[in-house]
Scaffold this motif. Structure first.
Motif, PDB file in Angstrom:
ATOM      1  N   MET A 181      82.625  24.782  -8.964  1.00 36.38           N
ATOM      2  CA  MET A 181      83.049  24.390  -7.639  1.00 36.38           C
ATOM      3  C   MET A 181      82.529  25.421  -6.635  1.00 36.38           C
ATOM      4  SD  MET A 181      86.950  24.104  -6.170  1.00 36.38           S
ATOM      5  CE  MET A 181      87.233  22.499  -6.851  1.00 36.38           C
ATOM      6  N   ILE A 182      82.033  24.927  -5.523  1.00 34.24           N
ATOM      7  CA  ILE A 182      81.538  25.775  -4.438  1.00 34.24           C
ATOM      8  C   ILE A 182      82.425  25.569  -3.215  1.00 34.24           C
ATOM      9  CG2 ILE A 182      79.586  26.234  -2.886  1.00 34.24           C
ATOM     10  CD1 ILE A 182      79.042  27.029  -5.773  1.00 34.24           C
ATOM     11  N   ALA A 183      82.758  26.667  -2.541  1.00 34.88           N
ATOM     12  CA  ALA A 183      83.554  26.612  -1.317  1.00 34.88           C
ATOM     13  C   ALA A 183      82.690  27.048  -0.143  1.00 34.88           C
ATOM     14  CB  ALA A 183      84.767  27.521  -1.433  1.00 34.88           C
ATOM     15  N   GLU A 184      82.825  26.351   0.960  1.00 33.95           N
ATOM     16  CA  GLU A 184      82.091  26.686   2.179  1.00 33.95           C
ATOM     17  C   GLU A 184      83.015  26.586   3.379  1.00 33.95           C
ATOM     18  OE1 GLU A 184      78.961  23.793   2.221  1.00 33.95           O
ATOM     19  OE2 GLU A 184      77.668  25.009   0.948  1.00 33.95           O
ATOM     20  N   VAL A 185      82.790  27.456   4.349  1.00 34.00           N
ATOM     21  CA  VAL A 185      83.523  27.410   5.613  1.00 34.00           C
ATOM     22  C   VAL A 185      82.518  27.116   6.715  1.00 34.00           C
ATOM     23  CG1 VAL A 185      84.925  28.686   7.274  1.00 34.00           C
ATOM     24  CG2 VAL A 185      85.253  29.067   4.819  1.00 34.00           C
ATOM     25  N   ASP A 186      82.782  26.084   7.495  1.00 33.37           N
ATOM     26  CA  ASP A 186      81.944  25.753   8.645  1.00 33.37           C
ATOM     27  C   ASP A 186      82.386  26.640   9.805  1.00 33.37           C
ATOM     28  OD1 ASP A 186      80.716  24.730  10.895  1.00 33.37           O
ATOM     29  OD2 ASP A 186      81.136  22.638  10.390  1.00 33.37           O
ATOM     30  N   LYS A 187      81.591  27.676  10.084  1.00 30.79           N
ATOM     31  CA  LYS A 187      81.969  28.642  11.117  1.00 30.79           C
ATOM     32  C   LYS A 187      81.957  28.035  12.518  1.00 30.79           C
ATOM     33  CE  LYS A 187      81.561  32.994   9.010  1.00 30.79           C
ATOM     34  NZ  LYS A 187      82.272  34.131   9.531  1.00 30.79           N
ATOM     35  N   ASP A 188      81.232  26.948  12.703  1.00 33.54           N
ATOM     36  CA  ASP A 188      81.231  26.288  14.008  1.00 33.54           C
ATOM     37  C   ASP A 188      82.547  25.559  14.262  1.00 33.54           C
ATOM     38  OD1 ASP A 188      78.645  27.136  14.631  1.00 33.54           O
ATOM     39  OD2 ASP A 188      77.734  25.365  13.707  1.00 33.54           O
ATOM     40  N   THR A 189      83.258  25.231  13.186  1.00 34.75           N
ATOM     41  CA  THR A 189      84.521  24.506  13.290  1.00 34.75           C
ATOM     42  C   THR A 189      85.728  25.429  13.161  1.00 34.75           C
ATOM     43  OG1 THR A 189      83.442  22.563  12.330  1.00 34.75           O
ATOM     44  CG2 THR A 189      85.834  22.561  12.338  1.00 34.75           C
ATOM     45  N   CYS A 190      85.587  26.494  12.385  1.00 32.34           N
ATOM     46  CA  CYS A 190      86.688  27.427  12.109  1.00 32.34           C
ATOM     47  C   CYS A 190      87.280  27.979  13.412  1.00 32.34           C
ATOM     48  CB  CYS A 190      86.175  28.570  11.235  1.00 32.34           C
ATOM     49  SG  CYS A 190      87.409  29.821  10.822  1.00 32.34           S
ATOM     50  N   ILE A 191      88.617  28.022  13.475  1.00 33.76           N
ATOM     51  CA  ILE A 191      89.301  28.574  14.647  1.00 33.76           C
ATOM     52  C   ILE A 191      89.944  29.930  14.340  1.00 33.76           C
ATOM     53  CG2 ILE A 191      89.684  26.338  15.751  1.00 33.76           C
ATOM     54  CD1 ILE A 191      92.606  26.474  14.657  1.00 33.76           C
ATOM     55  N   GLY A 192      89.749  30.415  13.116  1.00 37.95           N
ATOM     56  CA  GLY A 192      90.260  31.734  12.756  1.00 37.95           C
ATOM     57  C   GLY A 192      91.767  31.811  12.611  1.00 37.95           C
ATOM     58  N   CYS A 193      92.382  30.740  12.144  1.00 37.67           N
ATOM     59  CA  CYS A 193      93.844  30.720  12.041  1.00 37.67           C
ATOM     60  C   CYS A 193      94.365  31.597  10.906  1.00 37.67           C
ATOM     61  CB  CYS A 193      94.361  29.293  11.895  1.00 37.67           C
ATOM     62  SG  CYS A 193      94.051  28.561  10.278  1.00 37.67           S
ATOM     63  N   GLY A 194      93.529  31.865   9.895  1.00 41.56           N
ATOM     64  CA  GLY A 194      93.934  32.735   8.800  1.00 41.56           C
ATOM     65  C   GLY A 194      94.677  32.050   7.674  1.00 41.56           C
ATOM     66  N   ALA A 195      94.757  30.728   7.694  1.00 40.53           N
ATOM     67  CA  ALA A 195      95.497  30.014   6.647  1.00 40.53           C
ATOM     68  C   ALA A 195      94.796  30.091   5.294  1.00 40.53           C
ATOM     69  CB  ALA A 195      95.708  28.559   7.044  1.00 40.53           C
ATOM     70  N   CYS A 196      93.475  30.005   5.272  1.00 39.06           N
ATOM     71  CA  CYS A 196      92.776  29.916   3.982  1.00 39.06           C
ATOM     72  C   CYS A 196      92.970  31.153   3.098  1.00 39.06           C
ATOM     73  CB  CYS A 196      91.311  29.547   4.157  1.00 39.06           C
ATOM     74  SG  CYS A 196      90.368  30.553   5.295  1.00 39.06           S
ATOM     75  N   PRO A 197      92.882  32.374   3.629  1.00 38.91           N
ATOM     76  CA  PRO A 197      93.159  33.499   2.736  1.00 38.91           C
ATOM     77  C   PRO A 197      94.628  33.589   2.323  1.00 38.91           C
ATOM     78  CG  PRO A 197      92.559  34.302   4.924  1.00 38.91           C
ATOM     79  CD  PRO A 197      92.369  32.817   4.915  1.00 38.91           C
ATOM     80  N   GLU A 198      95.508  32.971   3.087  1.00 35.68           N
ATOM     81  CA  GLU A 198      96.912  32.914   2.675  1.00 35.68           C
ATOM     82  C   GLU A 198      97.047  32.028   1.430  1.00 35.68           C
ATOM     83  OE1 GLU A 198     100.001  33.779   4.581  1.00 35.68           O
ATOM     84  OE2 GLU A 198      98.825  35.060   5.908  1.00 35.68           O
ATOM     85  N   PHE A 199      96.304  30.907   1.417  1.00 38.43           N
ATOM     86  CA  PHE A 199      96.336  29.992   0.281  1.00 38.43           C
ATOM     87  C   PHE A 199      95.562  30.549  -0.916  1.00 38.43           C
ATOM     88  CE2 PHE A 199      97.229  26.726   3.533  1.00 38.43           C
ATOM     89  CZ  PHE A 199      98.242  26.013   2.910  1.00 38.43           C
ATOM     90  N   CYS A 200      94.395  31.153  -0.646  1.00 42.07           N
ATOM     91  CA  CYS A 200      93.500  31.548  -1.737  1.00 42.07           C
ATOM     92  C   CYS A 200      92.711  32.813  -1.374  1.00 42.07           C
ATOM     93  CB  CYS A 200      92.558  30.392  -2.068  1.00 42.07           C
ATOM     94  SG  CYS A 200      91.615  30.624  -3.577  1.00 42.07           S
ATOM     95  N   PRO A 201      93.352  33.975  -1.449  1.00 47.59           N
ATOM     96  CA  PRO A 201      92.663  35.221  -1.092  1.00 47.59           C
ATOM     97  C   PRO A 201      91.557  35.601  -2.074  1.00 47.59           C
ATOM     98  CG  PRO A 201      94.832  35.683  -2.004  1.00 47.59           C
ATOM     99  CD  PRO A 201      94.738  34.192  -1.826  1.00 47.59           C
TER     100      PRO A 201
END
Length: 62
Positions: free
Chosen positions: A1-21
């Motif tokens: 499995m590959i994970a990607e973050v679209d930086k043009d869409t990301c708002i920097g809320c910080g939820a993703c590292p809370e779910f999966c650091p």
């Protein structure tokens, strides 16, 4: 499995590292990045939770 973050869409809320650091972290620019690829099998569920929990759908996992 590959994970990607679209930086043009990301708002920097910080939820993703809370779910999966183990896969996601916040960078100096205030936006998230997937720093572990491929996603380790033992955290695939958490990575999917991070994608599902992203308020702007900036995370894609396949």
């Amino acid at each position: 499995m590959i994970a990607e973050v679209d930086k043009d869409t990301c708002i920097g809320c910080g939820a993703c590292p809370e779910f999966c650091p183990e896969v996601f972290k916040m960078e100096d620019d205030g936006l998230a990045v997937a720093y572990t690829n491929p996603v380790p099998s033992d955290v695939e569920s958490s990575a999917k939770d991070a994608a599902d929990g992203c308020p702007v759908d900036a995370i894609h996992v396949e």
